[in-house]
Motif scaffolding. Structure first.
Motif, mmCIF file in Angstrom:
data_model
loop_
_atom_site.group_PDB
_atom_site.id
_atom_site.type_symbol
_atom_site.label_atom_id
_atom_site.label_comp_id
_atom_site.label_asym_id
_atom_site.label_seq_id
_atom_site.Cartn_x
_atom_site.Cartn_y
_atom_site.Cartn_z
ATOM 1 N N VAL A 1 -5.605 -5.385 11.718
ATOM 2 C CA VAL A 1 -6.969 -5.893 12.041
ATOM 3 C C VAL A 1 -7.243 -6.941 11.126
ATOM 4 C CG1 VAL A 1 -9.523 -5.817 11.565
ATOM 5 C CG2 VAL A 1 -8.296 -3.617 12.502
ATOM 6 N N TYR A 2 -6.526 -7.173 9.951
ATOM 7 C CA TYR A 2 -6.429 -8.358 9.173
ATOM 8 C C TYR A 2 -5.417 -9.257 9.708
ATOM 9 C CZ TYR A 2 -5.452 -11.350 5.030
ATOM 10 O OH TYR A 2 -5.466 -12.176 4.188
ATOM 11 N N SER B 1 -3.821 4.830 8.713
ATOM 12 C CA SER B 1 -5.091 3.959 8.255
ATOM 13 C C SER B 1 -4.508 2.674 7.542
ATOM 14 C CB SER B 1 -5.975 4.677 7.060
ATOM 15 O OG SER B 1 -6.273 5.991 7.612
ATOM 16 N N THR B 2 -3.277 2.666 6.938
ATOM 17 C CA THR B 2 -2.773 1.496 6.515
ATOM 18 C C THR B 2 -2.567 0.444 7.428
ATOM 19 O OG1 THR B 2 -1.897 2.850 4.679
ATOM 20 C CG2 THR B 2 -1.180 0.627 4.858
ATOM 21 N N TRP B 3 -1.904 0.925 8.521
ATOM 22 C CA TRP B 3 -1.521 0.212 9.533
ATOM 23 C C TRP B 3 -2.623 -0.327 10.513
ATOM 24 C CZ3 TRP B 3 3.238 -1.839 10.672
ATOM 25 C CH2 TRP B 3 4.576 -1.316 9.959
ATOM 26 N N ILE B 4 -3.610 0.409 10.330
ATOM 27 C CA ILE B 4 -4.906 -0.090 11.098
ATOM 28 C C ILE B 4 -5.422 -1.354 10.371
ATOM 29 C CG2 ILE B 4 -7.247 0.672 12.050
ATOM 30 C CD1 ILE B 4 -5.966 3.249 12.843
ATOM 31 N N TYR B 5 -5.645 -0.890 9.023
ATOM 32 C CA TYR B 5 -6.366 -1.970 8.362
ATOM 33 C C TYR B 5 -5.578 -3.299 8.159
ATOM 34 C CZ TYR B 5 -8.083 -4.512 4.108
ATOM 35 O OH TYR B 5 -8.476 -5.337 3.291
ATOM 36 N N PHE B 6 -4.267 -3.311 8.171
ATOM 37 C CA PHE B 6 -3.732 -4.583 8.003
ATOM 38 C C PHE B 6 -3.296 -5.150 9.484
ATOM 39 C CE2 PHE B 6 -2.878 -2.932 3.932
ATOM 40 C CZ PHE B 6 -3.052 -4.246 3.078
ATOM 41 N N CYS C 1 -7.302 -11.176 12.682
ATOM 42 C CA CYS C 1 -8.308 -12.005 12.139
ATOM 43 C C CYS C 1 -7.406 -13.402 11.760
ATOM 44 C CB CYS C 1 -8.861 -11.415 11.134
ATOM 45 S SG CYS C 1 -10.154 -10.029 11.388
ATOM 46 N N HIS D 1 -5.254 -9.829 -2.129
ATOM 47 C CA HIS D 1 -4.329 -8.792 -1.999
ATOM 48 C C HIS D 1 -3.016 -8.811 -2.699
ATOM 49 C CE1 HIS D 1 -6.694 -8.244 1.871
ATOM 50 N NE2 HIS D 1 -6.421 -7.180 1.726
ATOM 51 N N CYS E 1 0.883 -1.450 0.052
ATOM 52 C CA CYS E 1 -0.016 -0.104 0.063
ATOM 53 C C CYS E 1 0.694 1.160 0.071
ATOM 54 C CB CYS E 1 -1.031 0.031 1.282
ATOM 55 S SG CYS E 1 -2.423 -1.085 1.116
#
Length: 375
Positions: free
Chosen positions: A150-151, A143-148, A154, A172, A109
């Motif tokens: 969370v991934y 935002s990039t760090w938060i999204y990945f 999971c 991805h 990203c």
């Protein structure tokens, strides 16, 4: 197909040893290179790096690459060597895959955002300052760090659903590099168009200034293109092998499993190798990073030389304060007792003279005996 380390160690131990040694060699170089990039951006010794908003994107990429060298590669090495020696699974095995997905996703990203930044700078240079800003890039990075993150969480929580996460990982790995490739093709297209426009205009002071700015943006765009090309080459093999392993998951042939295992770990090594390559690309292509790297290397060298001189002064002052102290190497001959000195020079000379006188007496006696026998 089973690609866990415990399976690879038991079935193909040479692959496990090779991978562990490679990661052990890659980790310190990755830490040093990306650490220099982060220090250069934070300290900015010549005050010419942080003025560009794109430096915040490069900072984000260097941070992800540094964490690869600090966390992922050492954990993977410990995991492999523990499995080789103990023949059991290690508890940190649960962290390797989530960290890999996290850092790989952040890197892709970040490269996408860096390519988009170059596209804006080349296509609309006059509106670049209004379109992008440092605060916007900070929000994008977080935002990039938060999204990945969370991934990755999971993945840790739902490890039983491996097939689902493999499919999402492949999505991805396919979509983001595809977007990255398209963006860089568009960047190359606009670089050529703007270069042709500048060559057709008449020479003037404004044209010369525009040409200088264009050359600078062109250099940064080429550097970004080299980074993207290196990343795509490293990720391509990993994406292909992940797809092949998903298709041939139930393959039982030992030779096929050996080939797929070699290819999988080779692709994984290339992904981690990319984290090592980026700092050297900065130093090779971007003059301001090259100057900053050289500055910090010189500073470290000077500090080491100063510390060596201080140690030498402390040693000399210590010897001056204690005159009775004798060094083992330089003053050994002075500390030897007199019994060790067997023949002083005066005794040697007297012994030699006495021996010569005795020999002379014996020769005179022999000459007399010879003369008597002749008579």
């Amino acid at each position: 197909m089973n690609l866990t380390v415990i399976y690879v160690v038991k079935t193909f131990p040479h692959i496990a040893w090779t991978t562990g040694i490679l990661f052990l060699l890659l980790s310190p170089v990755t830490i040093i290179g990306n650490g220099l990039v982060l220090i250069s951006i934070l300290c900015d010794p010549y005050k010419n790096i942080r003025s560009a908003p794109s430096s915040y994107i490069i900072f984000n990429l260097a941070l992800a690459d540094l964490l690869v060298g600090v966390l992922v590669e050492p954990i993977f090495v410990v995991w492999i060597f523990h499995t080789i020696t103990e023949q059991t699974e290690f508890i940190v095995m649960k962290l390797v895959s989530p960290l890999t997905y996290l850092l790989l996703g952040v890197s892709i990203c970040t490269l996408v955002f860096l390519s988009a930044d170059r596209l804006i700078a080349i296509r609309t240079p006059l509106q670049y300052g209004c379109t992008v800003s440092k605060n916007k890039y900070k929000v994008v990075n977080i935002s990039t760090w938060i999204y990945f993150a969370v991934y990755a969480i999971c993945i840790m929580e739902f490890q039983s659903q491996k097939r689902i996460f493999r499919i999402t990982a492949i999505v991805h790995v396919v979509t983001l590099p595809l977007a990255l490739s398209i963006l860089n093709i568009v960047v190359v297209y606009y670089v050529r168009i703007r270069g042709r426009i500048l060559t057709k205009t008449l020479d003037s002071e404004n044209t010369a200034a525009m040409q200088t700015a264009f050359n600078r943006e062109k250099t940064v765009a080429r550097t970004t293109g080299i980074m993207v090309a290196a990343f795509l080459i490293c990720v391509f093999l990993y994406g292909v092998i992940s797809t092949v392993n998903l298709l041939f998951e139930k393959e039982d042939g030992l030779e096929v499993q050996r080939i797929l295992t070699w290819m999988y770990y080779a692709g994984l090594t290339l992904i981690y190798l990319n984290s090592l390559m980026n700092p050297f690309i900065y130093a090779w292509r971007l003059p301001k990073y090259k100057k900053a790297f050289r500055y910090f290397v010189i500073q470290i060298k000077n500090k080491l030389s100063v510390s060596a001189m201080q140690n030498e002064r402390v040693w000399s002052s210590h010897c001056a304060e204690e005159p009775n102290y004798k060094c083992k190497h330089t003053q050994r001959s002075r500390e030897l007792p007199r019994s060790h000195i067997i023949y002083p020079p005066e005794i040697k000379q007297t012994i030699c003279h006495s021996k010569l006188e005795g020999i002379a007496k014996y020769t005179e006696r022999d000459d007399k005996t010879v003369e008597n026998t002749k008579l």
